[in-house]
Design an enzyme around this catalytic site. Structure first.
Site, mmCIF file in Angstrom:
data_model
loop_
_atom_site.group_PDB
_atom_site.id
_atom_site.type_symbol
_atom_site.label_atom_id
_atom_site.label_comp_id
_atom_site.label_asym_id
_atom_site.label_seq_id
_atom_site.Cartn_x
_atom_site.Cartn_y
_atom_site.Cartn_z
ATOM 1 C CD GLU A 46 14.708 -6.143 -11.015
ATOM 2 O OE1 GLU A 46 14.667 -5.187 -11.808
ATOM 3 O OE2 GLU A 46 14.270 -6.090 -9.837
ATOM 4 C CB CYS A 78 18.092 -4.424 -10.088
ATOM 5 S SG CYS A 78 17.178 -4.448 -8.536
ATOM 6 N NE ARG A 201 -15.295 -4.423 6.253
ATOM 7 C CZ ARG A 201 -15.496 -3.162 5.867
ATOM 8 N NH1 ARG A 201 -14.826 -2.174 6.454
ATOM 9 N NH2 ARG A 201 -16.331 -2.879 4.900
#
Length: 386
Positions: A46, A78, A201
């Protein structure tokens, strides 16, 4: 919301030990802000979206995959930032599963006169936070098992020749599972027969080093194993029984492994103690890759939350071929563990069955009424870093 979900996917492998979250801010029908959470960059999704939107956030609609936080953690709340920005509406896919804060962000926004709607694309958002939700509510990691097998349920012939079963597509799917996990676990028989590296990987970068865990009650892991010679930044934890040989312990510690003694159980080592130790280390997601007896041990103990069967279109047959799940097995179909198939995926010639056993603690388990996480017997949850 779908744009926010795509942004949230960028956090897979990068947001742990926080959840993966995406956010999109829309004003007058146009996207003016985007954000997603990367733990190393601190800001929540946010905050990143608000920074991009600037003054255009006033009067805007915010689409976020998880309820905005309302507490002080590594960053300020937030919810308060959204209130200060003057947004008029927040659409959240799910409430925060953290029982200490769940719903408080919604309350904070509504008390400021902001309209809040919750539930849009809830299942898709649940996938993003599946490991976080399990860990924050149980203190233990989400256990995701994976096996590459033939149509007749075999994972090998028992000999060194012709071990490869999964196609390149199936192997790539396995790497995606490793990306989404904080730790990978195998049994010592896999180490002795395959000498694997147990490394990630894939193409996408991950933030936290992948912890490599071995179940080895008698400490038979060779000190010169490849997993102890490669990726020195990726920790190796060897779980053993309390009476494991001291000489073997000293050799493995000298090679760089950390040895953790846990109690024994009927199927080997106490998996509850193993998961408790990993949970205490902020391991949100654990990928169990085998082998055959390890898969049985986890299933018999009811410790699997999601199981991916990667099925190659071939048949091995024979009496000596190794089954995907070994061990003593259940005595009857009435005792057998039941699964529900949530998704069927194609990856090259292989088919992936994404299944959930009835013991699953996942926030999106099809066995749980209303997709609510099961409380279970696990210890009190941690407060979490978010």
């Amino acid at each position: 919301m779908k744009k926010a979900l795509l942004l949230g996917e960028k956090g897979i492998g990068r947001s742990s030990p926080n959840p993966s979250v995406g956010c999109v801010i829309v004003r007058d029908g146009r996207v003016v802000g985007r954000g997603w959470h990367d733990y190393a960059l601190r800001d929540h999704a946010e905050v990143g979206a608000l920074r991009m939107a600037g003054r255009r956030a006033a009067g805007a609609v915010v689409y976020v995959t998880l309820e905005p936080c309302s507490h002080e953690g590594r960053t300020p709340p937030c919810a308060d930032a959204l209130v200060r920005a003057g947004v008029r509406r927040v659409v959240a896919a799910r409430t925060d599963p953290n029982p200490a804060v769940s719903g408080r962000g919604v309350e904070r926004l509504r008390s400021a006169g902001i309209r809040v709607d919750v539930g849009l694309c809830a299942e898709e958002a649940g996938r993003l936070i599946e490991p976080f939700a399990c860990h924050i509510t149980t203190g233990r990691p989400l256990v995701v098992s994976k096996v590459g097998m033939t149509l007749d349920g075999k994972i090998g012939t028992g000999s060194a020749a012709g071990r490869a079963i999964s196609s390149p597509g199936g192997l790539a799917f396995g790497q995606r599972l490793r990306l989404a996990s904080d730790a990978i676990l195998v049994g010592v028989d896999t180490v002795l027969s395959d000498d694997p590296e147990l490394t990630y990987r894939g193409r996408r970068k991950r933030a936290r080093p992948l912890v490599r865990a071995i179940l080895d009650s008698r400490l038979r892991t060779p000190p010169d194993s490849r997993l102890l010679r490669v990726a020195p930044d990726s920790p190796v934890l060897v779980f053993c029984a309390p009476d494991a040989p001291g000489a073997s312990r000293r050799k493995l510690e000298g090679a760089g492994a950390e040895i953790v003694a846990v109690p024994r159980s009927a199927e080997g080592l106490d998996l509850g103690a193993v998961l408790g130790e990993l949970g205490a280390r902020n391991i949100l997601g654990l990928l169990v890759e085998g082998g055959s007896r390890v898969h049985w041990a986890f299933l018999a103990a009811g410790r699997v939350d999601v199981f991916h069967f990667i099925i190659a279109p071939m048949v091995l047959g024979g009496r000596t071929a190794i089954p995907a799940v070994g061990g003593r097995g259940f005595g009857s179909t009435a005792e057998a563990l039941r699964f529900r198939i949530r998704r069927t995926l194609r990856t090259g010639p292989d088919v992936v069955l994404e299944t959930y056993p009835e013991c699953s603690r996942s926030i999106i388990s099809p066995w749980l009424s209303g997709n609510a996480p099961s409380p279970g017997p696990d210890p009190a949850p941690p407060s979490g870093p978010r």
